[in-house]
Design a protein around this motif. Sequence first.
Motif, mmCIF file in Angstrom:
data_model
loop_
_atom_site.group_PDB
_atom_site.id
_atom_site.type_symbol
_atom_site.label_atom_id
_atom_site.label_comp_id
_atom_site.label_asym_id
_atom_site.label_seq_id
_atom_site.Cartn_x
_atom_site.Cartn_y
_atom_site.Cartn_z
ATOM 1 N N THR A 94 -18.124 26.849 60.820
ATOM 2 C CA THR A 94 -17.071 26.242 61.640
ATOM 3 C C THR A 94 -17.556 25.110 62.534
ATOM 4 N N GLY A 95 -18.879 24.933 62.658
ATOM 5 C CA GLY A 95 -19.402 23.941 63.583
ATOM 6 C C GLY A 95 -19.297 22.523 63.051
ATOM 7 N N SER A 96 -19.563 21.577 63.939
ATOM 8 C CA SER A 96 -19.615 20.168 63.556
ATOM 9 C C SER A 96 -21.066 19.824 63.246
ATOM 10 N N LEU A 97 -21.371 19.652 61.975
ATOM 11 C CA LEU A 97 -22.752 19.392 61.558
ATOM 12 C C LEU A 97 -23.073 17.915 61.753
ATOM 13 N N ALA A 98 -24.122 17.649 62.515
ATOM 14 C CA ALA A 98 -24.529 16.260 62.730
ATOM 15 C C ALA A 98 -24.841 15.591 61.400
ATOM 16 N N GLU A 99 -25.481 16.318 60.510
ATOM 17 C CA GLU A 99 -25.797 15.841 59.161
ATOM 18 C C GLU A 99 -25.564 16.990 58.191
ATOM 19 N N PRO A 100 -24.676 16.835 57.223
ATOM 20 C CA PRO A 100 -24.477 17.907 56.249
ATOM 21 C C PRO A 100 -25.606 18.007 55.231
ATOM 22 N N CYS A 101 -26.432 16.958 55.145
ATOM 23 C CA CYS A 101 -27.555 16.957 54.202
ATOM 24 C C CYS A 101 -28.845 16.607 54.932
ATOM 25 N N MET A 102 -29.926 17.303 54.579
ATOM 26 C CA MET A 102 -31.243 17.041 55.149
ATOM 27 C C MET A 102 -32.284 17.097 54.046
ATOM 28 N N TYR A 103 -33.459 16.599 54.369
ATOM 29 C CA TYR A 103 -34.570 16.587 53.421
ATOM 30 C C TYR A 103 -35.696 17.403 54.036
ATOM 31 N N HIS A 104 -35.886 18.630 53.548
ATOM 32 C CA HIS A 104 -36.856 19.505 54.202
ATOM 33 C C HIS A 104 -38.282 19.087 53.863
ATOM 34 N N SER A 105 -39.166 19.337 54.809
ATOM 35 C CA SER A 105 -40.579 19.030 54.609
ATOM 36 C C SER A 105 -41.436 20.271 54.810
ATOM 37 N N GLY A 106 -40.785 21.437 54.947
ATOM 38 C CA GLY A 106 -41.523 22.669 55.192
ATOM 39 C C GLY A 106 -41.855 23.414 53.909
ATOM 40 N N ASP A 107 -42.334 24.626 54.074
ATOM 41 C CA ASP A 107 -42.710 25.468 52.947
ATOM 42 C C ASP A 107 -41.460 26.139 52.380
ATOM 43 N N ALA A 108 -41.060 25.732 51.201
ATOM 44 C CA ALA A 108 -39.850 26.266 50.587
ATOM 45 C C ALA A 108 -40.122 27.455 49.677
ATOM 46 N N GLU A 109 -41.371 27.886 49.576
ATOM 47 C CA GLU A 109 -41.723 28.953 48.646
ATOM 48 C C GLU A 109 -40.989 30.257 48.931
ATOM 49 N N PRO A 110 -40.872 30.701 50.203
ATOM 50 C CA PRO A 110 -40.116 31.946 50.447
ATOM 51 C C PRO A 110 -38.674 31.859 49.944
ATOM 52 N N LEU A 111 -38.046 30.712 50.137
ATOM 53 C CA LEU A 111 -36.674 30.539 49.682
ATOM 54 C C LEU A 111 -36.603 30.527 48.153
ATOM 55 N N ASN A 112 -37.482 29.777 47.523
ATOM 56 C CA ASN A 112 -37.490 29.701 46.060
ATOM 57 C C ASN A 112 -37.791 31.058 45.430
ATOM 58 N N SER A 113 -38.713 31.804 46.046
ATOM 59 C CA SER A 113 -39.062 33.133 45.539
ATOM 60 C C SER A 113 -37.866 34.081 45.646
ATOM 61 N N LEU A 114 -37.137 33.995 46.754
ATOM 62 C CA LEU A 114 -35.954 34.825 46.942
ATOM 63 C C LEU A 114 -34.890 34.505 45.896
ATOM 64 N N LEU A 115 -34.656 33.219 45.636
ATOM 65 C CA LEU A 115 -33.650 32.822 44.653
ATOM 66 C C LEU A 115 -34.021 33.337 43.261
ATOM 67 N N GLY A 116 -35.313 33.229 42.905
ATOM 68 C CA GLY A 116 -35.754 33.718 41.604
ATOM 69 C C GLY A 116 -35.606 35.223 41.477
ATOM 70 N N SER A 117 -35.918 35.942 42.541
ATOM 71 C CA SER A 117 -35.806 37.401 42.533
ATOM 72 C C SER A 117 -34.347 37.831 42.429
ATOM 73 N N TRP A 118 -33.469 37.139 43.154
ATOM 74 C CA TRP A 118 -32.046 37.486 43.117
ATOM 75 C C TRP A 118 -31.452 37.218 41.740
ATOM 76 N N GLU A 119 -31.921 36.175 41.077
ATOM 77 C CA GLU A 119 -31.447 35.876 39.722
ATOM 78 C C GLU A 119 -31.739 37.040 38.778
ATOM 79 N N GLN A 120 -32.875 37.697 38.985
ATOM 80 C CA GLN A 120 -33.227 38.840 38.151
ATOM 81 C C GLN A 120 -32.418 40.084 38.509
ATOM 82 N N THR A 121 -32.056 40.206 39.788
ATOM 83 C CA THR A 121 -31.346 41.401 40.267
ATOM 84 C C THR A 121 -29.860 41.372 39.938
ATOM 85 N N LEU A 122 -29.248 40.213 40.042
ATOM 86 C CA LEU A 122 -27.796 40.080 39.966
ATOM 87 C C LEU A 122 -27.162 40.700 38.720
#
Length: 300
Positions: free
Chosen positions: A116-144
């Motif tokens: 519901t908030g007003s997002l200053a930018e709806p899109c960003m370019y991350h520079s951090g470690d995305a491995e935890p997120l990518n690992s979660l997505l891969g694991s969920w794909e197997q579980t679903l």
Amino acid sequence: MSYIHNVNLRDAPLYFAHRRANDRPENYQGTFHAHQGVEILIVHEGKGTLIVEQKSYELAPGMLCVFQPYQLHHVQVELSPDTPFIRSIVHFEPTLYESYFEKWPSLQAFYKHIYTGSLAEPCMYHSGDAEPLNSLLGSWEQTLPHLSKGEYYEEFSLFLVTFLRAFKQLWEQQLKPSAASPDTLRQPHQAERMLEWLKDHYKEPLRLEQMAGELHLSPHHLSHLFKACTGSSISDYVTAKKLQQAILLLTSSEYSIARIGEEIGITNSSYFCKMFKAQLGITPHQYRKQFHSKRYPRPL
């Protein structure tokens, strides 16, 4: 064609796609569109332009986007076997899961902000470690595929809490003063002046000559340029913009159907209802009734 996409998030309360890939133009038709619910897009590979409302962003690996309910957006990609578009998508109806976040105030505040908030930018370019997120997505794909219908809400809510916790860390890293400003990464888009003009004039009868004159273009060049830049015709975009505003008024006001038609520049109530039904499959009255009669299951 631009349209409001009616996604069935009531019977399928969370839509998920992991590393969906396209590499042939004929298999990917990008249009201006909007839909209910919140969609989170994670770009793994891709080249092109993404437009959210009147802003454009250069499509690039590491891009994170949040599309809020009924927010017009469009992805125009340059596709070939050497430059595929690979992305992950998490799309959900936020009202279904809000109570699951009550035990984590900070995460709950982030959840409500992207909904519901007003997002200053709806899109960003991350520079951090995305491995935890990518690992979660891969694991969920197997579980679903192994979930039973009785497990949906509990398992979906657990996934969403874990996903948003990892997503929040990447998103908020870009809000720190030390992070690169998204504005420095954004490439100007040829269609932005046209989209800005249409935002101010979409309630009026579309006069191509007036629009072209104020933007210092010929009508033919204007139409061709808009189509080339966005993949949509000007008239289709205006229709989507009118419908977006109509839905907002149907769900947040007590205006009559005729009054809502007038508010978006359509004085003929019958024509407004016909246009609305052609796009969403139901009349404005049915849409409002359906919206106010929703009875979602309580969390398990």
